[in-house]
Motif scaffolding. Structure first.
Motif, PDB file in Angstrom:
ATOM      1  N   ILE A 121       0.872  -1.122   0.031  1.00 54.84           N
ATOM      2  CA  ILE A 121      -0.040  -0.061  -0.052  1.00 54.84           C
ATOM      3  C   ILE A 121       0.875   1.376   0.051  1.00 54.84           C
ATOM      4  N   ILE A 122       2.069   1.251   0.734  1.00 51.27           N
ATOM      5  CA  ILE A 122       2.875   2.433   0.853  1.00 51.27           C
ATOM      6  C   ILE A 122       3.502   2.610  -0.524  1.00 51.27           C
ATOM      7  N   ALA A 123       3.820   1.585  -1.165  1.00 51.96           N
ATOM      8  CA  ALA A 123       4.767   1.538  -2.480  1.00 51.96           C
ATOM      9  C   ALA A 123       3.600   2.285  -3.498  1.00 51.96           C
ATOM     10  N   ASN A 124       2.575   1.856  -3.484  1.00 52.13           N
ATOM     11  CA  ASN A 124       1.318   2.604  -4.339  1.00 52.13           C
ATOM     12  C   ASN A 124       1.048   3.606  -4.154  1.00 52.13           C
ATOM     13  N   GLU A 125       0.602   3.962  -3.014  1.00 46.63           N
ATOM     14  CA  GLU A 125       0.122   5.349  -2.626  1.00 46.63           C
ATOM     15  C   GLU A 125       1.311   6.555  -2.678  1.00 46.63           C
ATOM     16  N   ASN A 126       2.513   6.181  -2.727  1.00 48.19           N
ATOM     17  CA  ASN A 126       3.545   7.043  -2.801  1.00 48.19           C
ATOM     18  C   ASN A 126       4.277   6.902  -3.933  1.00 48.19           C
ATOM     19  N   ILE A 240     -10.407  -1.804   1.583  1.00 47.34           N
ATOM     20  CA  ILE A 240     -10.063  -3.042   0.842  1.00 47.34           C
ATOM     21  C   ILE A 240      -9.581  -2.596  -0.403  1.00 47.34           C
ATOM     22  N   TYR A 241      -8.282  -3.264  -0.846  1.00 46.90           N
ATOM     23  CA  TYR A 241      -7.369  -2.839  -1.827  1.00 46.90           C
ATOM     24  C   TYR A 241      -7.759  -3.976  -3.079  1.00 46.90           C
ATOM     25  N   CYS A 242      -7.648  -3.967  -3.972  1.00 41.82           N
ATOM     26  CA  CYS A 242      -7.826  -4.787  -5.292  1.00 41.82           C
ATOM     27  C   CYS A 242      -6.355  -4.614  -6.170  1.00 41.82           C
ATOM     28  N   ASP A 243      -5.671  -5.674  -6.028  1.00 38.56           N
ATOM     29  CA  ASP A 243      -4.312  -5.604  -7.046  1.00 38.56           C
ATOM     30  C   ASP A 243      -3.453  -4.539  -6.392  1.00 38.56           C
ATOM     31  N   GLY A 244      -3.589  -3.983  -4.981  1.00 38.66           N
ATOM     32  CA  GLY A 244      -2.824  -3.124  -4.303  1.00 38.66           C
ATOM     33  C   GLY A 244      -3.421  -1.652  -4.561  1.00 38.66           C
ATOM     34  N   THR A 245      -4.438  -1.726  -5.172  1.00 37.64           N
ATOM     35  CA  THR A 245      -5.066  -0.255  -5.450  1.00 37.64           C
ATOM     36  C   THR A 245      -6.463  -0.123  -4.630  1.00 37.64           C
ATOM     37  N   LEU A 246      -6.680   0.757  -3.853  1.00 40.42           N
ATOM     38  CA  LEU A 246      -7.818   0.946  -2.823  1.00 40.42           C
ATOM     39  C   LEU A 246      -8.988   0.953  -3.788  1.00 40.42           C
ATOM     40  N   ILE A 269      -6.312  -9.976  -6.804  1.00 41.43           N
ATOM     41  CA  ILE A 269      -5.789 -10.065  -5.604  1.00 41.43           C
ATOM     42  C   ILE A 269      -6.229  -9.067  -4.588  1.00 41.43           C
ATOM     43  N   PHE A 270      -7.017  -9.537  -3.649  1.00 42.82           N
ATOM     44  CA  PHE A 270      -7.482  -8.441  -2.574  1.00 42.82           C
ATOM     45  C   PHE A 270      -6.699  -8.433  -1.395  1.00 42.82           C
ATOM     46  N   THR A 271      -6.620  -7.295  -0.573  1.00 46.43           N
ATOM     47  CA  THR A 271      -6.133  -7.190   0.727  1.00 46.43           C
ATOM     48  C   THR A 271      -6.882  -6.225   1.413  1.00 46.43           C
ATOM     49  N   VAL A 272      -6.909  -6.227   2.864  1.00 49.70           N
ATOM     50  CA  VAL A 272      -7.810  -5.436   3.502  1.00 49.70           C
ATOM     51  C   VAL A 272      -6.781  -4.904   4.697  1.00 49.70           C
ATOM     52  N   GLU A 273      -7.203  -3.603   5.041  1.00 47.48           N
ATOM     53  CA  GLU A 273      -6.544  -2.764   6.151  1.00 47.48           C
ATOM     54  C   GLU A 273      -7.607  -1.986   7.022  1.00 47.48           C
ATOM     55  N   GLU A 274      -7.228  -2.615   8.381  1.00 46.69           N
ATOM     56  CA  GLU A 274      -8.032  -1.517   9.213  1.00 46.69           C
ATOM     57  C   GLU A 274      -7.565  -0.432   9.504  1.00 46.69           C
ATOM     58  N   VAL A 275      -8.604   0.732   9.656  1.00 49.73           N
ATOM     59  CA  VAL A 275      -8.155   2.161  10.085  1.00 49.73           C
ATOM     60  C   VAL A 275      -8.197   2.131  11.530  1.00 49.73           C
ATOM     61  N   MET A 276      -7.234   2.127  12.212  1.00 46.88           N
ATOM     62  CA  MET A 276      -7.233   2.315  13.663  1.00 46.88           C
ATOM     63  C   MET A 276      -7.266   3.757  14.268  1.00 46.88           C
ATOM     64  N   ASN A 277      -8.119   4.003  15.085  1.00 44.09           N
ATOM     65  CA  ASN A 277      -8.480   4.949  15.667  1.00 44.09           C
ATOM     66  C   ASN A 277      -8.377   5.353  17.167  1.00 44.09           C
ATOM     67  N   THR A 278      -7.772   4.174  17.701  1.00 46.44           N
ATOM     68  CA  THR A 278      -7.511   3.949  19.237  1.00 46.44           C
ATOM     69  C   THR A 278      -6.265   3.288  19.295  1.00 46.44           C
ATOM     70  N   ASP A 279      -5.657   3.678  20.505  1.00 43.55           N
ATOM     71  CA  ASP A 279      -4.673   2.903  21.075  1.00 43.55           C
ATOM     72  C   ASP A 279      -4.963   1.847  22.056  1.00 43.55           C
ATOM     73  N   ASP A 280      -6.234   1.819  22.530  1.00 39.04           N
ATOM     74  CA  ASP A 280      -6.496   0.524  23.114  1.00 39.04           C
ATOM     75  C   ASP A 280      -6.805  -0.897  22.900  1.00 39.04           C
ATOM     76  N   TYR A 281      -6.626  -0.906  21.542  1.00 33.53           N
ATOM     77  CA  TYR A 281      -6.565  -2.414  20.972  1.00 33.53           C
ATOM     78  C   TYR A 281      -5.497  -2.416  19.830  1.00 33.53           C
ATOM     79  N   THR A 282      -5.055  -3.697  19.777  1.00 28.74           N
ATOM     80  CA  THR A 282      -4.056  -4.193  18.770  1.00 28.74           C
ATOM     81  C   THR A 282      -5.012  -4.793  17.695  1.00 28.74           C
ATOM     82  N   SER A 283      -4.350  -4.718  16.478  1.00 29.51           N
ATOM     83  CA  SER A 283      -5.253  -5.509  15.289  1.00 29.51           C
ATOM     84  C   SER A 283      -4.406  -6.376  14.647  1.00 29.51           C
ATOM     85  N   LYS A 284      -5.006  -7.583  14.355  1.00 29.64           N
ATOM     86  CA  LYS A 284      -4.311  -8.696  13.791  1.00 29.64           C
ATOM     87  C   LYS A 284      -5.294  -9.344  12.499  1.00 29.64           C
TER      88      LYS A 284
END
Length: 395
Positions: A121-126, A240-246, A269-284
């Protein structure tokens, strides 16, 4: 002269010993550097190469294809590497919030998969330009040639042959690579770089799907591990990303039972990423075929800090005592009362009972003169001596 000759020999011998010790020191340092190499340090002076190997064996209804040619790969350098294998992330990949110290600092494969997803995602967005590109040849190798030492992200383009799409997963590879995984029977790496591979061959994971038929269905679930905490977020956002693109951003909450489904034509190829708005939880995030599961685990509460102890109050100043009155005058002792106490009193009592000697009835008391006594004694001795002498002459 013999002493001087011995001293001369000692001085010359000591000087020769000191010179011999000084000549041995560089040899010891050199041996130490050789020992450091034997401990498994990376030889930073050696050239390194990187290749990617593609092939496909039979899988279910998918026939064996063998060595795969024509697969395009783009490789991005994510981090440099030191002689002891420590990574230093390079911008913009230093945005990764995970602490990546070396290739084996993270043992959880799901976490590495999450790092790969974020790195793509970083490589595609930047719009990061690949460090190296290549295409697999008839032997199935995409030979990238000489590369810098470091950690690399590889992104593969899928290839379609006879309505079958062959997909090779994005991968991470470290150059140079340790060579003793086989020696440990796959039980892990012992942390040394002895006889490391300086010509690295990466073999990414793969899958194949038939493009014919109905579109595929995908879904994402959210799970909470917090014992029903009261401060659980009411909703979360998932990209939700499709082939690395949002592709889209969806919101999960109680309203949709914390899940979302979508369909897509085969071959993506699909990948997903959670948008974290809190430090009270860790995401896996984990994946099972076309299902993504996001698990949020609540961080343990920090214990309350104890209250700071109160500073002790300053003690009150003591009250000044009242001016004491003049002390009462002591009673005048009665001289008629006999002094029966103490040793001196006993002496005085004893002296009263002594017989008269030389006209004195008492021992000398305080205040009496003592100096005549020795004079009189000397005079008496002289007189006695003179008396004996005159008596001898007379006889």
């Amino acid at each position: 002269m013999k002493i001087f000759k011995k001293m001369k020999k000692l001085i010359i011998g000591g000087t020769l010993a000191a010179l011999t010790l000084a000549m041995m020191i560089p040899t010891a340092v050199s041996a130490g550097s050789e020992d450091s190499k034997s401990l498994g340090k990376i030889d930073m002076s050696r050239d390194t190469t990187l290749s990617v190997y593609y092939s496909f064996d039979a899988s279910g209804e998918i026939p064996a294809y063998g060595k795969m040619s024509g697969v395009n790969v783009k490789v991005y350098k994510m981090a440099s590497i030191s002689e002891d294998g420590t990574f230093t992330l390079i911008a913009p990949f230093d945005q990764l919030d995970e602490e990546i110290t070396d290739m084996y600092s993270i043992s959880d494969q799901d976490k590495w998969n999450g790092i790969i997803t974020k790195a793509v995602i970083i490589a595609n967005e930047n719009s990061v330009q690949p460090s190296y590109i290549g295409t697999s040849d008839s032997e199935g190798y995409a030979r990238l040639g000489k590369v810098d030492k470091g950690l690399y992200l590889g992104i593969n383009d899928p290839i379609v042959i006879d309505d079958i799409q062959y997909k090779y997963w994005d991968f991470l590879s470290v150059v140079p690579g340790p060579n003793n995984l086989e020696e440990n029977q796959g039980n892990g790496w012992d942390g040394t770089w002895t006889n490391a591979y300086y010509d690295v061959i990466a073999i990414p994971k793969k899958e194949a799907v038939k493009l014919e038929g109905d579109p595929e269905e995908y879904q994402v679930f959210k799970q909470w591990v917090d014992d029903g905490a009261a401060n659980r977020p009411l909703s979360i956002d998932v990209k939700i990303y499709c082939d690395g693109t949002l592709l889209e951003t969806v919101t999960l909450s109680n309203d949709n039972n914390w899940q979302y489904k979508w369909k897509s034509e085969k071959g993506h190829i699909f990948t997903v990423e959670e948008v974290m708005n809190t430090d009270d939880y860790t995401s896996k995030i984990s994946r099972n075929e076309n299902t993504f599961v996001i698990v949020n685990t609540k961080e343990p509460d920090e214990p309350d800090k104890p209250d700071k102890p109160e500073k002790p109050k300053k003690p009150d100043k003591p009250n000044k005592p009242n001016n004491p009155g003049s002390p009462d005058e002591p009673d005048t002792p009665n001289n008629d009362t006999p002094d029966d106490g103490g040793v001196l009193g006993a002496i005085r009592r004893l002296s009263d009972e002594l017989p008269e000697v030389l006209g004195a009835r008492r021992l000398p008391q305080t205040g009496q003169l003592w100096w005549p006594i020795p004079i009189l004694a000397i005079v008496g001795i002289i007189l006695i001596f003179l008396g004996f002498r005159s008596e001898r002459k007379r006889k």
